[in-house]
Design a protein around this motif. Structure first.
Motif, PDB file in Angstrom:
ATOM      1  N   ARG A 107     -14.507 -16.376  13.554  1.00  0.00           N
ATOM      2  CA  ARG A 107     -15.754 -15.853  14.131  1.00  0.00           C
ATOM      3  C   ARG A 107     -15.829 -14.335  14.008  1.00  0.00           C
ATOM      4  NH1 ARG A 107     -20.327 -17.298  14.527  1.00  0.00           N
ATOM      5  NH2 ARG A 107     -20.743 -16.258  16.514  1.00  0.00           N
ATOM      6  N   GLN A 108     -14.666 -13.688  13.957  1.00  0.00           N
ATOM      7  CA  GLN A 108     -14.655 -12.230  13.812  1.00  0.00           C
ATOM      8  C   GLN A 108     -15.105 -11.786  12.426  1.00  0.00           C
ATOM      9  OE1 GLN A 108     -14.096 -10.642  16.723  1.00  0.00           O
ATOM     10  NE2 GLN A 108     -13.907 -12.776  17.415  1.00  0.00           N
ATOM     11  N   GLN A 110     -17.711 -13.201  10.835  1.00  0.00           N
ATOM     12  CA  GLN A 110     -19.122 -13.595  10.713  1.00  0.00           C
ATOM     13  C   GLN A 110     -19.340 -14.991  10.116  1.00  0.00           C
ATOM     14  OE1 GLN A 110     -21.140 -11.450  12.277  1.00  0.00           O
ATOM     15  NE2 GLN A 110     -19.257 -10.265  12.585  1.00  0.00           N
ATOM     16  N   SER A 116     -16.370 -21.891  11.221  1.00  0.00           N
ATOM     17  CA  SER A 116     -15.142 -21.456  11.901  1.00  0.00           C
ATOM     18  C   SER A 116     -14.384 -22.652  12.460  1.00  0.00           C
ATOM     19  CB  SER A 116     -15.484 -20.478  13.019  1.00  0.00           C
ATOM     20  OG  SER A 116     -16.142 -19.333  12.521  1.00  0.00           O
TER      21      SER A 116
END
Length: 388
Positions: A107-108, A110, A116
């Motif tokens: 998720r970090q 994008q 994810s």
């Protein structure tokens, strides 16, 4: 692509596989990595010697069908019942933790929540092929370490198959009627396969068991026939093949069929792993290198620790727990299948699929070296650790 091109492509693939497999064995690496690297080298993003990999990809799908058929053959319910209570806690707990952390890392960068989550799910499984190939035969059959590893890998395989079944059913994810149809078709196919085996397949095998060629043909026909029927019922080829295997699992000839079908399965799986490599776009390296390295580090560090600690909690010795943890410290060939099917279903983008593939390749490579240098294996460099 004409027939001559297919023959030439298969020539290139298997001749190249023979050469690169020699290097893989000399460097103590799993052959799967060699096949993927060969695909990248010969494929459209490499030397472009096999430019149209789509047809080979379709042919190689037969390898996945046979893989699930053989997994079904090995899944004898009475044995699985004994193993699940002993290892389910370790397998599920470690898998959930890895899945959650992998999802949060992605998720970090994008990726969507769905992408994810699927990347996270791909981290839950360890390689059955690497785990078994690096286990000495004596330990595989006569040692408690082998029992623990097989139990965990078996449960992981079942969870992976359930994941593949769910992914294969997402063509009609918003169609309630289609899901109701699946709810009726799946148990119907299971029951139909069971009684067809009891009333038709087993009597035929018993009557003509002296004709090995007939057994071979009947097994292949049964596998592919149930796979096609499953697809016609709105399920998938993979589900049908797995059901075909389960229906024969308790028959006295199951292991004979499994042993004789493995070379055919391996033939098509070589094509499958080649097609995975051929579809690997080296131009995406800039986008995937950082998440792939971080997720690889997560798997290599955390997966052995989680398995070791959880196995210790269940009463296993410290040495066995750590050895099992390191032997399970990679992702799985099922991770590649998840990327393949999820991408084909449009659930994940090409970048997310490449992250899963890159993580699998990196963990295969590094984990194998860790095991070969630290624990007994058939391909250990040290005489002290080499065991057959």
């Amino acid at each position: 692509m004409g027939s001559e091109s297919i023959v030439f492509s298969i020539f290139l693939i298997f001749s190249g596989a023979a050469v690169i497999s020699s290097f893989a064995l000399l460097t103590r690496q799993p052959l799967i990595v060699g096949y993927i690297v060969l695909g990248g080298l010969f494929g459209p993003f490499g030397l472009d010697l096999v430019s149209d990999s789509k047809i080979l990809e379709q042919i190689s799908h037969i390898g996945i069908i046979f893989l699930l058929f053989l997994l079904g053959l090995d899944l004898q319910p009475r044995n699985f019942g004994k193993l699940i209570g002993r290892s389910a806690f370790v397998t599920i707990t470690s898998g959930v933790i890895l899945c959650v952390l992998g999802t949060l890392i992605c998720r970090q960068f994008q990726f969507s929540w769905l992408e994810s989550g699927l990347i996270g799910i791909s981290l839950m499984f360890s390689s059955t092929i690497i785990g078994i190939k690096l286990l000495p035969t004596t330990m595989l059959h006569h040692k408690h370490t082998g029992e623990v590893l097989i139990a965990i890998l078996l449960i992981q395989d079942i969870l992976a198959i359930i994941t593949l079944i769910l992914l294969s059913g997402t063509d009609h994810i918003g169609d309630v009627g289609a899901w109701l149809g699946v709810g009726i078709s799946l148990p119907g196919l299971l029951i139909g396969a069971r009684y067809t085996v009891r009333w038709i397949i087993l009597p035929l095998l018993t009557r003509f068991d002296r004709f090995h060629e007939y057994i071979f043909l009947l097994a292949i026909g049964w596998c592919l026939g149930v796979a096609e029927l499953a697809q016609a019922l709105g399920l998938s080829l993979e589900i049908g093949a797995f059901i075909a295997g389960i229906s024969l699992a308790n028959s006295p000839i199951a292991q004979y069929i499994a042993t004789n079908l493995k070379p055919l399965r391996d033939f098509f799986l070589i094509l499958f792993f080649f097609s995975i490599g051929a579809g690997f776009n080296l131009g995406l390296i800039e986008q995937i290198w950082l998440p792939s390295i971080l997720i690889t580090a997560l798997v290599l560090v955390l997966k052995p620790v989680l398995h070791a600690k959880l196995l210790s909690v269940t009463g296993e010795s410290k040495s066995l727990s750590w050895e099992a943890g390191f032997r399970l410290g990679q992702t799985s060939e099922f991770s590649l299948l998840i990327a393949f099917i999820a991408s084909a279903q449009g659930l994940i983008g090409v970048v997310a699929a490449h992250v899963i593939q890159a993580t699998a390749i990196l963990t295969f490579l590094i984990s194998t070296y860790i095991v070969v240098f630290r624990f007994p294996t058939p391909i250990a460099i040290s005489d002290r650790l080499r065991r057959d």
